[in-house]
Design a protein around this motif. Structure first.
Motif, mmCIF file in Angstrom:
data_model
loop_
_atom_site.group_PDB
_atom_site.id
_atom_site.type_symbol
_atom_site.label_atom_id
_atom_site.label_comp_id
_atom_site.label_asym_id
_atom_site.label_seq_id
_atom_site.Cartn_x
_atom_site.Cartn_y
_atom_site.Cartn_z
ATOM 1 N N UNK A 90 0.831 -1.204 0.000
ATOM 2 C CA UNK A 90 0.000 0.000 0.000
ATOM 3 C C UNK A 90 0.863 1.249 0.000
ATOM 4 N N UNK A 91 1.951 1.222 0.765
ATOM 5 C CA UNK A 91 2.830 2.387 0.820
ATOM 6 C C UNK A 91 3.527 2.618 -0.516
ATOM 7 N N UNK A 92 3.910 1.547 -1.178
ATOM 8 C CA UNK A 92 4.584 1.684 -2.474
ATOM 9 C C UNK A 92 3.617 2.177 -3.543
ATOM 10 N N UNK A 93 2.360 1.817 -3.453
ATOM 11 C CA UNK A 93 1.383 2.225 -4.459
ATOM 12 C C UNK A 93 0.935 3.671 -4.255
ATOM 13 N N UNK A 94 1.032 4.164 -3.035
ATOM 14 C CA UNK A 94 0.562 5.517 -2.749
ATOM 15 C C UNK A 94 1.590 6.565 -3.111
#
Length: 152
Positions: free
Chosen positions: A108-112
């Motif tokens: 999720x952090x990488x996609x945001x």
């Protein structure tokens, strides 16, 4: 018991998980192996050993002792409940280790979008030193031999 059997494992009403050895194995050697597997001699019962602390996962520890002695090459006879080759071990509870949750958070952090640098930096990098050109010739090194000394 089958001929050539070295150890026998079972359950006893009074002593819990027990083991014994046959005459095909020297008593001192059998005693040594059973003590290493946490079995202790029962006073007044020659050749009979009980598992120490049977309430502490005794069934699994007895099955492990059967398996260990077989891996060492000994012939072991065991009750069906205690024989790992015949009966399946009960499923062990799976404790979550948090790996899936951590991977999900990282994904999720990488996609945001990141909040650290919302705009590119405005300062330019300092000028770098120029690199001198490569020489077009190969330098020659002349070595002279020293006279009168030992050669290397």
């Amino acid at each position: 018991m089958q001929p050539g059997t070295h150890f026998a494992f079972g359950t006893h009403d009074t002593h819990g998980f027990v083991a014994s050895h046959t005459s095909s194995l020297p008593a001192h050697l059998a005693h040594w192996y059973l003590e290493r597997e946490h079995f202790e001699p029962i006073p007044g019962e020659p050749g009979l050993y009980r598992l120490s602390e049977p309430e502490r996962d005794g069934r699994r520890r007895t099955r492990q002792a059967v398996d260990d002695l077989r891996l060492l090459g000994y012939t072991v006879q065991a009750d069906i409940r205690l024989d790992p080759a015949v009966s399946a071990s009960p499923p062990r509870p799976v404790r979550p280790n948090g790996l899936q949750e951590r991977r999900r958070r990282l994904a999720q952090a990488a996609a945001g979008r990141t909040t650290q640098r919302s705009t590119p930096p405005t300062t330019s990098a300092p000028a770098a030193r120029p690199i001198p050109p490569k020489p077009t010739y190969a330098p020659t090194v002349h070595l002279t031999a020293a006279g009168g000394g030992r050669s290397r």
